[in-house]
Design a protein around this motif. Structure first.
Motif, mmCIF file in Angstrom:
data_model
loop_
_atom_site.group_PDB
_atom_site.id
_atom_site.type_symbol
_atom_site.label_atom_id
_atom_site.label_comp_id
_atom_site.label_asym_id
_atom_site.label_seq_id
_atom_site.Cartn_x
_atom_site.Cartn_y
_atom_site.Cartn_z
ATOM 1 N N ASN A 10 0.857 -1.190 0.000
ATOM 2 C CA ASN A 10 0.000 0.000 0.000
ATOM 3 C C ASN A 10 0.895 1.243 0.000
ATOM 4 O OD1 ASN A 10 -1.645 2.201 0.735
ATOM 5 N ND2 ASN A 10 -3.075 0.848 1.799
ATOM 6 N N GLU A 11 1.070 1.841 -1.164
ATOM 7 C CA GLU A 11 2.009 2.960 -1.282
ATOM 8 C C GLU A 11 1.621 4.174 -0.447
ATOM 9 O OE1 GLU A 11 4.735 5.112 -4.690
ATOM 10 O OE2 GLU A 11 2.917 4.031 -5.285
ATOM 11 N N PRO A 12 0.347 4.613 -0.421
ATOM 12 C CA PRO A 12 -0.001 5.750 0.436
ATOM 13 C C PRO A 12 0.304 5.492 1.909
ATOM 14 C CG PRO A 12 -1.741 5.371 -1.171
ATOM 15 C CD PRO A 12 -0.805 4.200 -1.264
ATOM 16 N N ALA A 13 0.071 4.251 2.357
ATOM 17 C CA ALA A 13 0.323 3.931 3.766
ATOM 18 C C ALA A 13 1.810 4.000 4.097
ATOM 19 C CB ALA A 13 -0.226 2.536 4.090
ATOM 20 N N VAL A 14 2.650 3.475 3.209
ATOM 21 C CA VAL A 14 4.081 3.493 3.498
ATOM 22 C C VAL A 14 4.646 4.910 3.359
ATOM 23 C CG1 VAL A 14 5.033 2.998 1.190
ATOM 24 C CG2 VAL A 14 6.161 2.090 3.221
ATOM 25 N N LYS A 15 4.028 5.740 2.534
ATOM 26 C CA LYS A 15 4.411 7.154 2.468
ATOM 27 C C LYS A 15 4.142 7.834 3.808
ATOM 28 C CE LYS A 15 3.886 8.189 -2.482
ATOM 29 N NZ LYS A 15 3.081 8.966 -3.475
ATOM 30 N N THR A 16 3.036 7.479 4.448
ATOM 31 C CA THR A 16 2.712 8.045 5.757
ATOM 32 C C THR A 16 3.742 7.631 6.795
ATOM 33 O OG1 THR A 16 0.347 8.064 5.246
ATOM 34 C CG2 THR A 16 0.974 8.164 7.575
ATOM 35 N N THR A 17 4.149 6.351 6.763
ATOM 36 C CA THR A 17 5.179 5.887 7.688
ATOM 37 C C THR A 17 6.473 6.663 7.494
ATOM 38 O OG1 THR A 17 4.225 3.652 7.732
ATOM 39 C CG2 THR A 17 6.523 3.880 8.437
ATOM 40 N N LEU A 18 6.855 6.871 6.243
ATOM 41 C CA LEU A 18 8.067 7.637 5.956
ATOM 42 C C LEU A 18 7.951 9.056 6.498
ATOM 43 C CD1 LEU A 18 10.830 7.858 4.545
ATOM 44 C CD2 LEU A 18 9.598 8.561 2.474
ATOM 45 N N ALA A 19 6.778 9.674 6.329
ATOM 46 C CA ALA A 19 6.569 11.039 6.817
ATOM 47 C C ALA A 19 6.703 11.096 8.336
ATOM 48 C CB ALA A 19 5.199 11.544 6.384
ATOM 49 N N LEU A 20 6.192 10.073 9.040
ATOM 50 C CA LEU A 20 6.299 10.039 10.503
ATOM 51 C C LEU A 20 7.755 9.935 10.945
ATOM 52 C CD1 LEU A 20 3.304 7.655 11.309
ATOM 53 C CD2 LEU A 20 3.441 10.109 11.811
ATOM 54 N N ILE A 21 8.530 9.144 10.225
ATOM 55 C CA ILE A 21 9.949 9.019 10.552
ATOM 56 C C ILE A 21 10.670 10.334 10.274
ATOM 57 C CG2 ILE A 21 12.098 7.865 9.902
ATOM 58 C CD1 ILE A 21 10.450 5.329 9.403
ATOM 59 N N ASP A 22 10.347 10.952 9.156
ATOM 60 C CA ASP A 22 10.963 12.244 8.825
ATOM 61 C C ASP A 22 10.647 13.297 9.880
ATOM 62 O OD1 ASP A 22 12.092 11.256 6.527
ATOM 63 O OD2 ASP A 22 10.526 11.988 5.190
ATOM 64 N N GLN A 23 9.399 13.303 10.368
ATOM 65 C CA GLN A 23 8.991 14.277 11.382
ATOM 66 C C GLN A 23 9.789 14.113 12.664
ATOM 67 O OE1 GLN A 23 4.748 13.867 11.887
ATOM 68 N NE2 GLN A 23 4.327 14.337 9.730
ATOM 69 N N ALA A 24 10.223 12.883 12.929
ATOM 70 C CA ALA A 24 11.012 12.608 14.136
ATOM 71 C C ALA A 24 12.510 12.685 13.860
ATOM 72 C CB ALA A 24 10.654 11.231 14.677
ATOM 73 N N ASP A 25 12.872 13.246 12.692
ATOM 74 C CA ASP A 25 14.275 13.404 12.313
ATOM 75 C C ASP A 25 14.995 12.064 12.172
ATOM 76 O OD1 ASP A 25 14.129 16.225 12.264
ATOM 77 O OD2 ASP A 25 14.449 16.316 14.439
ATOM 78 N N GLY A 26 14.255 11.044 11.789
ATOM 79 C CA GLY A 26 14.871 9.745 11.524
ATOM 80 C C GLY A 26 15.324 9.640 10.077
#
Length: 219
Positions: free
Chosen positions: A41-57
């Motif tokens: 699910n590409e939209p879902a994994v994009k959201t996961t990436l955004a959450l990691i980016d928000q936490a400076d991961g």
């Protein structure tokens, strides 16, 4: 990518678009690892990436169907080139195929086979690269307590986790000679938000995520 970023451990999490996969990906990213997040699910994994980016991961995301062995081969080569060779693989992806065993359709039965094949094929392909590149590595497979303790709510999906648990034991024996540690985590009735990934075989349960902490290994 800088030399320091290449030096970080690379953790590949399948099924990272929701539920356990997302929780594990966030935990490893918080730990400072480079995390590769994949999901069908590409939209879902994009959201996961955004959450990691928000936490400076640090993370990279790819759309990936674990049931497709050719996808495993091509994506592994791409990840090796773009992110570095994974030293940890977490097989968190699940194929929606829940139904009662005696009333399951051909599609549901095919789903259990594909889930098993995905874990086997992916672990073999990535495990070979780990052994060749590092001489060590870790593979963690997500199963369920129902793998050894079925009850009246047991489904074909639970049957698949039972085969995954047995496969984990066999892989541990075989891959230990190559320095690869193989473990399983068996959460109790954790629902990984499968409908959010698409209903490949018509599964439409209401589900929730409780997540899993890094290091909660067993089996």
């Amino acid at each position: 990518m800088t030399h320091d970023e290449w030096a970080r451990p690379v953790v590949w999490v399948t099924g990272a678009g929701n539920g356990i996969g997302r929780a594990v990906a966030l935990a490893f990213a918080d730990h400072g690892d480079m995390v590769v997040v994949t999901d069908i699910n590409e939209p879902a994994v994009k959201t996961t990436l955004a959450l990691i980016d928000q936490a400076d991961g640090r993370a990279a995301r790819y759309c990936h169907d674990v049931a497709d062995l050719e996808s495993w081969r091509s994506l592994t080569a791409r990840i090796n080139a773009e992110c570095g060779v994974p030293d940890t693989l977490l097989n968190c992806a699940e194929i929606p195929s829940a139904s009662a065993p005696l009333t399951s359709s051909a599609n549901h039965r095919r789903g259990t086979v594909e889930e098993f094949d995905g874990v086997l094929g992916g672990s073999r392909i990535v495990g070979e690269i780990m052994a060749e590149h590092y001489g060590t590595g870790r593979i963690l497979n997500v199963a369920a307590t129902s793998a050894w303790l079925p009850d009246q709510h047991t489904t074909t999906r639970d049957a698949a986790t039972s085969t995954v648990l047995t496969l984990t034991e066999l892989m541990r024996i075989e891959l230990s000679a190559h320095g690869i540690q193989v473990s399983a985590v068996c959460p109790d009735r954790v629902h990984p938000a499968l409908p959010g990934r698409g209903s490949r075989f018509g599964c439409a349960e209401e589900v929730e995520c409780r997540g899993v902490r890094k290091g909660q290994q067993g089996g």
